[in-house]
Enzyme design. Structure first.
Site, PDB file in Angstrom:
ATOM      1  N   GLU A  48       0.797  -1.242   0.000  1.00  0.00           N
ATOM      2  CA  GLU A  48       0.000   0.000   0.000  1.00  0.00           C
ATOM      3  C   GLU A  48       0.826   1.287   0.000  1.00  0.00           C
ATOM      4  O   GLU A  48       0.629   2.188   0.824  1.00  0.00           O
ATOM      5  CB  GLU A  48      -0.968  -0.037   1.190  1.00  0.00           C
TER       6      GLU A  48
ATOM      7  N   GLU B  11      -6.305 -10.382  -1.927  1.00  0.00           N
ATOM      8  CA  GLU B  11      -7.083 -10.258  -0.677  1.00  0.00           C
ATOM      9  C   GLU B  11      -8.587 -10.156  -0.948  1.00  0.00           C
ATOM     10  O   GLU B  11      -9.308  -9.423  -0.300  1.00  0.00           O
ATOM     11  CB  GLU B  11      -6.615  -9.032   0.130  1.00  0.00           C
TER      12      GLU B  11
END
Ligand code: G3I
Length: 375
Positions: A168, A284
């Site tokens: 991220e 995910e």
């Protein structure tokens, strides 16, 4: 406990929800016993038939506490990722003290079940121990970062299929170049922290596919288009500097209430990543349903259809290696804490329900894997 009373408990104020759920679960209509593992092939088999993989995140407490879930994890998953045990706060809670035991328990479970494991994650702005944040500065950052990666990626050398080297890194609203998130790593080392991390991982474990793992590229909305654009810009910049990035993780935390799912936009994003010579992994996958009505059949159908549309667009590209969901069963999802439903009901974001029965989402993932062109 009558269903009505149980539902009213579940509608209790958020602060009382854990108690409400515990009371509800303890009542006579507690969740049904765990469903048996089906005889029919699991998602891993459906994926393998098309030369891809399917796997799931596993919350490490389940390794000692939830044998029912583990039986289904064995049946459905060809790959595992630890939900927490491979993060810095778990692996090095004190300076100089490494705690590999929990991660190694997951590795042993996977090895016993001939499942591969992906590492998540070496460098992130979350899940860092406080001692690290206290010490991280321009003068110390490179040694802290490269020393940790050498130790951790070196410890698992040859045993992991992927590393999420940097998790991220994009947040265009913060302002730095390439849409980089304003993290302690950026503040200490500048954009070069990514170079250091990827080179350190390549040196410590050259066999693990080195990835940037990112969320928020799923929908045709402005703020996500900016994220897609900035991620592509960053990737091109890194590759031009010889930074050994090999793949991108698309986290795919989807929202069944989001209407801006555009398969053309998604397919173009994946093609743009692939055109850089990079592979893609769906890392995910889960599907929020907090914007949907309470009715389970309605929610499950909408979640399944949404995921199918997203997966069909992404899996059409041969650069996509496989799919992992962020958990296998609705028994536990981060979404219940992060995006609790207003009616207090647990979300239903994953392929198996809380009693480990396959749901329409399971069938949607199986169909998307089976229907995709093999890489
Ligand atoms: O295990 C410790 C326990 O020993 C300790 O007493 C307790 C004190 O708070 O913390 C426990 O660790 C928790 C851990 O989950 C294991 O349950 C951490 O507090 C908690 O912050 C951690 O949350 C995880 C979160 O990442 C932060 O690491 C979530 O389970 C996990 O689902 C979430 O996953 C992230 C991905 O890594 C990146 N993408 C987004 C995704 C969802 O946020």
């Amino acid at each position: 406990m009558t269903p009505l009373r149980r539902r009213s408990l579940l509608a209790a104020p958020a602060a009382l929800l854990p108690l409400a759920r515990a009371l509800a679960a303890a009542g006579p209509d507690a969740p049904e016993p765990d469903a048996p593992v089906p005889e029919t092939p699991g998602l891993a088999a459906h994926a393998a038939a098309r030369r891809r993989f399917y796997g799931s995140a596993l919350y490490e407490d389940a390794l000692a506490a939830d044998p029912g879930l583990l039986a289904h994890v064995r049946a459905e998953c060809g790959m595992l990722v630890g939900e927490y045990s491979f993060k810095w706060a778990s692996l090095q809670p004190q300076p100089g003290v490494f705690r590999f035991a929990t991660a190694e328990t997951l590795m042993a479970f996977a090895a016993a079940n001939r499942q591969r494991v992906r590492g998540h994650t070496l460098v992130w702005h979350e899940a860092n121990p406080q001692w690290l944040l206290d010490r991280l500065a321009p003068a110390t950052g490179e040694r802290l970062l490269t020393g940790y990666i050498a130790a951790v990626a070196g410890h698992f050398r040859g045993r992991l299929v992927h590393w999420d080297v940097v998790n991220e890194p994009i947040h265009p609203e913060d302002g730095p170049p390439f849409g980089l998130r304003d993290t302690p790593w950026l503040r200490a080392l500048g954009p070069g922290y990514l170079d250091l991390a990827f080179h350190a991982c390549a040196a410590a474990d050259p066999g693990a596919l080195r990835m940037i793992n990112e969320f928020g590229g799923d929908y045709a909305i402005d703020w996500q288009q900016r994220r897609r654009d900035k991620l592509l810009e960053l990737l091109a910049h890194l590759l031009a500097r010889g930074v050994p990035v090999q793949a991108v993780g698309l986290q795919a935390h989807l929202d069944a209430g989001e209407r801006a799912l555009n398969q053309t936009v998604l397919a173009r994003f994946v093609a743009d990543i692939a055109s850089l010579g990079l592979k893609v992994v769906v890392t995910e996958l889960d599907v929020r349903d907090d914007g949907l009505p309470a009715d389970i059949a309605v929610r499950d159908a909408a979640v399944a259809a949404h995921a199918r549309a997203w997966l069909d667009a992404v899996l059409a590209n041969p650069a996509v290696l496989g799919v992992l969901s962020w958990g296998l069963s609705d028994r536990r999802s981060w979404l219940d804490q992060r995006f609790p439903r207003a009616d207090g009901l647990p979300q239903r974001p994953l392929p198996l329900d809380a009693s480990l029965r396959r749901k329409p989402l399971w069938s949607a993932i199986a169909a998307a894997l089976a229907g995709a062109p093999a890489p």
